[in-house]
Design a protein around this motif. Structure first.
Motif, short mmCIF file in Angstrom:
data_model
loop_
_atom_site.label_atom_id
_atom_site.label_comp_id
_atom_site.label_asym_id
_atom_site.label_seq_id
_atom_site.Cartn_x
_atom_site.Cartn_y
_atom_site.Cartn_z
N PHE A 139 -35.15 -36.08 17.03
CA PHE A 139 -35.83 -36.96 17.98
C PHE A 139 -36.35 -38.19 17.24
CE2 PHE A 139 -38.75 -33.62 16.64
CZ PHE A 139 -39.86 -34.32 16.18
N PRO A 140 -36.73 -39.26 17.95
CA PRO A 140 -37.19 -40.48 17.28
C PRO A 140 -38.45 -40.24 16.46
CG PRO A 140 -36.61 -40.93 19.56
CD PRO A 140 -36.60 -39.44 19.40
N GLY A 141 -38.49 -40.86 15.30
CA GLY A 141 -39.63 -40.71 14.39
C GLY A 141 -40.59 -41.89 14.45
N GLY A 142 -41.60 -41.82 13.59
CA GLY A 142 -42.74 -42.71 13.66
C GLY A 142 -42.46 -44.19 13.50
N ALA A 143 -41.41 -44.56 12.79
CA ALA A 143 -41.11 -45.98 12.58
C ALA A 143 -40.26 -46.58 13.69
CB ALA A 143 -40.42 -46.18 11.23
N SER A 144 -39.84 -45.78 14.66
CA SER A 144 -38.98 -46.28 15.72
C SER A 144 -39.68 -47.34 16.56
CB SER A 144 -38.53 -45.12 16.63
OG SER A 144 -37.76 -44.19 15.92
N ILE A 146 -40.97 -50.12 15.87
CA ILE A 146 -42.22 -50.64 15.32
C ILE A 146 -42.37 -52.13 15.61
CG2 ILE A 146 -41.24 -51.08 13.02
CD1 ILE A 146 -43.94 -50.10 11.89
N GLU A 147 -41.26 -52.85 15.67
CA GLU A 147 -41.31 -54.28 15.95
C GLU A 147 -41.77 -54.55 17.39
OE1 GLU A 147 -37.94 -53.34 13.06
OE2 GLU A 147 -38.54 -52.65 15.06
N LEU A 148 -41.23 -53.79 18.32
CA LEU A 148 -41.60 -53.95 19.73
C LEU A 148 -43.07 -53.64 19.94
CD1 LEU A 148 -40.80 -54.46 22.68
CD2 LEU A 148 -40.15 -52.04 22.83
N ARG A 149 -43.53 -52.57 19.34
CA ARG A 149 -44.95 -52.20 19.48
C ARG A 149 -45.85 -53.30 18.93
NH1 ARG A 149 -45.33 -46.55 16.71
NH2 ARG A 149 -43.26 -47.01 15.90
N ALA A 150 -45.48 -53.84 17.77
CA ALA A 150 -46.30 -54.87 17.14
C ALA A 150 -46.34 -56.15 18.00
CB ALA A 150 -45.77 -55.19 15.75
N ALA A 151 -45.20 -56.56 18.52
CA ALA A 151 -45.14 -57.80 19.31
C ALA A 151 -45.91 -57.66 20.61
CB ALA A 151 -43.68 -58.16 19.59
N LEU A 152 -45.76 -56.54 21.30
CA LEU A 152 -46.48 -56.34 22.56
C LEU A 152 -47.98 -56.26 22.33
CD1 LEU A 152 -44.18 -53.73 24.34
CD2 LEU A 152 -44.55 -56.10 25.03
N ALA A 153 -48.40 -55.53 21.29
CA ALA A 153 -49.83 -55.40 21.01
C ALA A 153 -50.45 -56.74 20.67
CB ALA A 153 -50.05 -54.40 19.88
N GLN A 154 -49.79 -57.53 19.84
CA GLN A 154 -50.34 -58.83 19.45
C GLN A 154 -50.43 -59.77 20.65
OE1 GLN A 154 -48.48 -60.74 16.06
NE2 GLN A 154 -49.26 -62.75 16.65
N ALA A 155 -49.38 -59.80 21.47
CA ALA A 155 -49.37 -60.71 22.62
C ALA A 155 -50.45 -60.33 23.63
CB ALA A 155 -47.99 -60.69 23.27
N ARG A 166 -48.26 -49.28 25.54
CA ARG A 166 -47.05 -49.75 26.21
C ARG A 166 -45.79 -49.05 25.72
NH1 ARG A 166 -48.53 -52.47 30.79
NH2 ARG A 166 -50.36 -53.75 30.34
N VAL A 167 -45.86 -48.42 24.55
CA VAL A 167 -44.71 -47.71 23.98
C VAL A 167 -45.18 -46.32 23.58
CG1 VAL A 167 -42.93 -47.71 22.19
CG2 VAL A 167 -43.72 -49.88 23.15
N SER A 168 -44.41 -45.31 23.89
CA SER A 168 -44.79 -43.94 23.57
C SER A 168 -44.97 -43.75 22.07
CB SER A 168 -43.74 -42.95 24.08
OG SER A 168 -43.63 -43.02 25.49
N PRO A 169 -45.95 -42.94 21.66
CA PRO A 169 -46.13 -42.68 20.22
C PRO A 169 -45.03 -41.77 19.70
CG PRO A 169 -47.59 -41.29 21.51
CD PRO A 169 -46.91 -42.20 22.49
N PHE A 170 -44.75 -41.87 18.40
CA PHE A 170 -43.76 -41.03 17.75
C PHE A 170 -44.42 -40.28 16.61
CE2 PHE A 170 -41.26 -44.71 19.35
CZ PHE A 170 -40.49 -44.02 20.27
N VAL A 171 -43.91 -39.09 16.32
CA VAL A 171 -44.49 -38.24 15.28
C VAL A 171 -44.04 -38.73 13.91
CG1 VAL A 171 -44.69 -35.89 14.41
CG2 VAL A 171 -44.47 -36.30 16.86
N ALA A 251 -34.40 -54.12 15.66
CA ALA A 251 -35.18 -53.00 16.19
C ALA A 251 -34.94 -51.80 15.30
CB ALA A 251 -34.78 -52.68 17.64
N THR A 252 -35.98 -51.34 14.64
CA THR A 252 -35.87 -50.18 13.76
C THR A 252 -35.76 -48.90 14.59
OG1 THR A 252 -37.15 -51.24 12.02
CG2 THR A 252 -37.05 -48.83 11.97
N MET A 253 -34.84 -48.03 14.18
CA MET A 253 -34.73 -46.71 14.80
C MET A 253 -34.75 -45.67 13.69
SD MET A 253 -34.71 -44.86 17.44
CE MET A 253 -34.63 -46.22 18.61
N GLU A 254 -35.51 -44.63 13.91
CA GLU A 254 -35.67 -43.56 12.93
C GLU A 254 -35.43 -42.24 13.66
OE1 GLU A 254 -38.91 -43.43 9.64
OE2 GLU A 254 -39.71 -42.28 11.34
#
Length: 291
Positions: A139-144, A146-155, A166-171, A251-254
């Protein structure tokens, strides 16, 4: 978590089922699941065990079940979150109806990232495995993303004075080995497949996530849609911080893999402290004639 307490409801399960069912009916993009299925095939190829009784645990399509069958083993029973042609039983990962030691192999792809109680789900998988049975999950890991989460949070912070989930957390990968041990698995192993996807824009990435049924299903998500100004600012931040020379964004995927075995007396065990047959000092001595 204390005994008898239920896990907090992190995800809106009914909304998740509806979105995944709609995505499946519309032909959801499956390239991530196909990549994970290829990896599963490699892992099973190196294991010379028949696994006569197997379970596909809520993988959102038949990719994992097909890989198990293609390996020469009996096709697994498929448990799914919603009814579709190849699903044998509709069930939830955290409330499974199977008896103890019912399976020799359990595989699961892109499902456990949406459970409220991951330790509990792993403990159930362990309970359902016969001795020397194998559990394999991806399943997707914690770094998945990360760019989208950062951009949405900053904006959202810039424009609204604070950010909403806005984006589900990853383990995080570092936590998973301990969770496998806590669930009672022997020989636990975790590893990760990290790679980068590229899109024309943040909006193209978000459209693909929606097509997969992977949009925000957090129970604490904001019920208000993101303001247009926030989305435009997020896309600008994304393009500025996470784009390549050709203008496409990254977009990083882990993909995190877990594996563990139900304990059995035949399995290799670590040596007891003090049971070594050679002293460390002797092992460190140079051999006669060596320079």
């Amino acid at each position: 978590m204390e005994h008898g307490q239920s896990a907090p409801a992190i995800f809106d399960r009914a909304l998740l089922r509806r979105r995944l069912a709609r995505a499946a009916s519309r032909g959801a993009p499956d390239f991530l699941l196909a990549r994970a299925a290829d990896d599963l095939a490699d892992r099973l190829r190196g294991i010379k065990r028949p696994f006569p009784r197997s379970l596909d645990l809520c993988t959102p399509a038949a990719h994992f079940a097909q890989i198990v069958a293609a390996s020469g083993r009996p096709a697994p029973l498929r448990a799914g979150r919603f009814q579709e042609p190849s699903v044998d039983l509709v069930a939830e990962e955290e409330t499974l109806p199977f008896a103890a030691e019912a399976f020799d192999l359990i595989v699961s792809g892109f499902a456990l990232q949406w459970v409220d109680d991951l330790p509990g789900a792993l403990a159930q998988a362990r309970r359902m495995l016969a001795p020397d049975g194998l559990f394999l999950a991806c399943f997707p890991g914690g770094a998945s993303l990360i760019e989208l989460r950062a951009a949405l949070a900053q904006a959202e912070d810039e424009i609204c004075g604070g950010a909403s989930p806005r984006v589900s957390p990853f383990v995080d990968l570092r936590d998973l080995g301990g969770l496998l041990q806590r669930a009672g698995f022997a020989l636990p192993v975790t590893d990760v497949d990290s790679f980068t996807l590229r899109y024309d824009s943040m909006f193209a990435l978000c459209a693909e996530l929606r097509a997969m049924g992977a949009a925000n299903v957090l129970t604490q998500r904001s019920r208000k849609p993101l303001r247009r100004a926030v989305l435009l600012r997020a896309a600008e931040i994304y393009a500025t911080r996470f784009s390549d020379a050709d203008g496409r964004v990254r977009a990083t995927m882990e993909l995190v893999w877990l594996s563990g075995w139900a304990p059995h007396e035949s399995q290799q065990k670590p040596l007891e402290p003090g049971s070594a047959q050679m002293r460390l000092a002797d092992a460190l001595k140079p051999k006669e004639g060596s320079s």
